[in-house]
Design an enzyme around this catalytic site. Structure first.
Site, PDB file in Angstrom:
ATOM      1  N   GLU A 176      26.351  -1.838  33.069  1.00  0.00           N
ATOM      2  CA  GLU A 176      24.935  -2.218  32.951  1.00  0.00           C
ATOM      3  C   GLU A 176      24.008  -1.012  32.886  1.00  0.00           C
ATOM      4  O   GLU A 176      22.988  -0.959  33.579  1.00  0.00           O
ATOM      5  CB  GLU A 176      24.542  -3.150  34.107  1.00  0.00           C
ATOM      6  CG  GLU A 176      25.244  -4.493  34.039  1.00  0.00           C
ATOM      7  CD  GLU A 176      24.772  -5.490  35.086  1.00  0.00           C
ATOM      8  OE1 GLU A 176      23.934  -5.127  35.945  1.00  0.00           O
ATOM      9  OE2 GLU A 176      25.244  -6.636  35.048  1.00  0.00           O
ATOM     10  N   GLU A 295      31.060 -10.307  32.857  1.00  0.00           N
ATOM     11  CA  GLU A 295      30.396 -10.899  34.033  1.00  0.00           C
ATOM     12  C   GLU A 295      29.741 -12.193  33.569  1.00  0.00           C
ATOM     13  O   GLU A 295      28.870 -12.172  32.705  1.00  0.00           O
ATOM     14  CB  GLU A 295      29.342  -9.971  34.648  1.00  0.00           C
ATOM     15  CG  GLU A 295      29.896  -8.790  35.403  1.00  0.00           C
ATOM     16  CD  GLU A 295      28.829  -8.033  36.189  1.00  0.00           C
ATOM     17  OE1 GLU A 295      27.858  -8.674  36.661  1.00  0.00           O
ATOM     18  OE2 GLU A 295      28.965  -6.805  36.339  1.00  0.00           O
TER      19      GLU A 295
END
Length: 505
Positions: A176, A295
Site C-alpha cells: 500500500e 487483501e
C-alpha cells in the site's frame, strides 16, 4: 411458491473463463493484534504443539485448504527489519511497531512462519519492506530464504537450523505504498523506480521468483487508477502481478446496498484490467499482467473499539470484527466476483486468517471457533477448484440507495473435470422473497445432484460465538435435476452450493 422471484441460468462446459489458480483462495497473516501471538502461536495453550502453534487453529486452516498465506504484512512490513525475527529467540529485540502502535516481540519470524505454513499445507507469499528499507534488505532476504548455501545469508540460515532453502516463490514488493498512512509513503514514480530496481536485484538472486507490485489501496484513493498506470510504466516487465485491496462495511445499515458491494469490487477489477492492458499496449508488450487481490474482506465492526486501545501493548485485540450472517453473504458474493475474473485474478488473500478480521477466532488459553464468513470461504476453496464457467444469467433486479440494476441472483459455476463434478455457487440477494432458479446444464446431461448446501438465517445480524454457532450450513437444500435442468428454490438472503456429479453406470 407463487410470490417467489424467478431466475434462469445456462451452464455449458464450453463457456470457459479460466482454469482456476488455487491461490485465488489464499489468506493473510500479519503481525497485527492477535493474528500471530495468541492466534496461530500460543505456546502456553493446552493444544499447542512442540513449537507453540495452536493445533486447533491449524486444523481449521487445513479444513479451509488455504493454498498460500501472505506474510508478515500489511502495514507492519513497511517498518519491519526481517533480521530481527531470525536467530536465537533470546537475542531478538523488541521493537515499536509504528503501523499499529504496538510492541513487537519478534518471537515469530521468517523461519517459524515457514514452519507453520508447512504444517498448514500452505505456501508463503513473502512481503519485503519498501517503506523504511529497499533493495539491499530485499535481496538479502531472498538470499537467506532461497539460496542453497555458500554465501553469507544462506549460511546464516543454516546456522539458524534450516539446512535446506525455503524456496519461497511469491513475493510482494512492499504494501500500500500509495497510502499516506504507510511508513515511507511514496509517489507513484518514486515507488515504481524503487520497485523495479528491487525486483531486478531479487530476480538476480533467484530468477524463479513471482513478484507482486503494489496497486491502489482501494477505489476511493484520489490517485486511483493513475497510480497503476504510472507504477506499471516502471514495473510492467519486472513484476508478474499487481495488487488490489478492498474492504467493505455496512456502516449505514442498508443491507440492500451492502449486498451489492461486490458490484463495486467487479468495477475495481475491470478498471485495473483495463489499466494494465493500456500499459501493455503502450509498451507494445507481449506480456499479460495478472492481478493479485491480496487483501479483501469485510472490515468495519471493530473500528470504534480500536480507537480506544492503549498504545504499545503486546498483541492487543485489534481489528477483531465479529461477523454477522449478512457479512457472510457479501463474502460469498466477493468470492463469486473473484471467480468471475479468474482469467486475470490469479491470486487473492482473504484478509486476514485468525482473530484479525478473520474467519477463525480464538480465546487466549481457550476455545477456537468459526465465524459466519468461514463457510462461504470453505465452500469456495474446497468445491471451487477446476475450470470456472461463465453462466448466462437472466435475473430480476432491484435498485438500492447506492446501486441500480442489482441482480437478485449472483452466481458462478465451476467444473472439475478430473472429479466429474460441477458446482454452482448462488446467492439470493432478496431480503423478502425466495428465488426459483432453473439452470440449464445442457452439456452435463448425465450429472445428478450430490448435495445442495445452504447457509441461511432469519436474523441477518446473527453471529457465531465460542459458546454457540448460530450460523452454520446445512445440506437439506431442495435442488433436483429434471429434464436436463437443475431446479431449486433459493430461500431469501441465502448462500447456496449446488454440487453435481456424473451418474454412476
Amino acid at each position: 411458491m407463487t410470490d417467489s422471484l424467478r431466475a434462469t441460468m445456462i451452464v455449458d462446459k464450453a463457456f470457459i473463463i479460466s482454469t482456476i489458480d488455487a491461490r485465488i483462495y489464499g489468506s493473510f497473516v500479519e503481525h497485527l493484534g492477535r493474528a500471530v501471538y495468541n492466534g496461530i502461536y500460543e505456546p502456553g495453550h493446552p493444544l499447542a504443539d512442540e513449537q507453540g502453534f495452536r493445533k486447533d487453529v491449524l486444523e481449521m486452516v487445513k479444513e479451509l485448504q488455504v493454498p498460500i498465506v501472505r506474510y508478515p504484512g500489511g502495514n507492519f512490513v513497511s517498518g519491519y527489519n526481517w533480521e530481527d525475527g531470525v536467530g536465537p529467540r533470546e537475542q531478538r529485540p523488541r521493537r515499536l511497531d509504528l503501523a499499529w502502535r504496538t510492541t513487537e516481540t519478534n518471537q515469530i519470524g521468517t523461519n517459524e512462519f515457514v514452519d507453520w505454513a508447512k504444517k498448514a499445507g500452505s505456501e508463503v507469499m513473502m512481503a519485503v519492506n519498501l517503506g523504511t528499507r529497499g533493495i539491499d534488505a530485499a535481496r538479502n532476504l531472498v538470499e537467506y530464504c532461497n539460496h542453497q548455501g555458500g554465501s553469507y545469508w544462506s549460511d546464516l540460515r543454516k546456522q539458524h537450523g534450516y539446512a535446506e532453502p525455503h524456496r519461497i516463490k511469491t513475493w510482494c514488493l512492499g504494501n500500500e505504498m500509495d497510502g499516506p498512512w504507510q511508513i515511507g509513503h511514496k509517489t507513484a514514480d518514486e515507488y515504481g523506480r524503487l520497485a523495479v530496481e528491487t525486483a531486478k536485484a531479487m530476480k538476480w538472486v533467484d530468477p524463479g521468483l513471482e513478484l507482486v507490485a503494489c496497486g491502489s489501496s482501494n477505489t476511493a484513493m484520489p490517485t486511483f487508477p493513475q497510480w497503476e498506470a504510472t507504477t506499471l510504466e516502471h514495473t510492467y516487465e519486472a513484476a508478474d502481478f499487481i495488487s488490489l485491496h478492498q474492504y467493505y462495511g455496512n456502516r449505514s445499515n442498508d443491507t440492500a446496498s451492502y449486498l451489492a458491494y461486490s458490484m463495486d469490487m467487479d468495477h475495481f477489477i475491470r478498471t485495473i484490467i483495463s489499466t494494465c492492458d493500456y500499459v501493455k499496449a503502450k509498451k507494445r508488450s507481449k506480456k499479460t499482467m495478472f492481478l493479485s487481490f491480496d487483501e479483501w474482506n469485510v472490515w468495519f465492526h471493530s473500528n470504534d473499539a480500536d480507537k480506544r486501545l492503549e498504545p504499545w501493548a503486546i498483541a492487543p485485540p485489534q481489528l477483531e470484527d465479529i461477523y454477522t450472517f449478512e457479512d457472510a453473504l457479501l463474502v460469498g458474493s466477493m468470492l463469486i466476483t473473484l471467480l468471475r475474473h479468474s482469467d486475470r485474478v490469479r491470486m487473492a488473500c482473504m484478509a486476514q486468517l485468525v482473530n484479525v478480521i478473520a474467519p477463525i477466532m480464538t480465546a487466549n488459553g481457550g476455545a477456537s471457533w468459526k465465524q459466519t464468513i468461514f463457510y462461504p470461504y470453505l465452500h469456495a476453496s474446497v468445491y471451487g477448484r477446476g475450470v470456472a464457467l461463465q453462466p448466462v444469467v437472466s435475473s430480476p433486479k432491484y435498485d438500492s440507495k447506492e446501486f441500480t440494476d442489482v441482480p437478485y441472483l449472483d452466481s458462478i459455476a465451476v467444473h472439475h473435470p478430473e472429479k466429474d463434478e460441477l458446482t454452482v455457487f448462488a446467492i439470493n440477494r432478496s431480503l423478502e422473497k425466495s428465488l426459483t432458479l432453473e439452470c440449464d446444464i445442457r452439456s452435463f446431461a448425465d450429472y445428478a445432484i450430490i448435495e445442495h448446501i445452504v447457509l441461511e438465517h432469519d436474523d441477518l445480524k446473527a453471529v457465531n460465538t465460542a459458546e454457540h454457532e448460530a450460523v452454520r450450513p446445512h445440506n437439506n437444500g431442495n435442488a433436483i435435476v429434471q429434464d436436463g435442468r437443475v431446479k431449486a428454490e433459493l430461500s431469501k438472503h441465502s448462500w447456496n452450493v449446488i454440487r453435481l456429479g456424473r451418474r454412476k453406470a
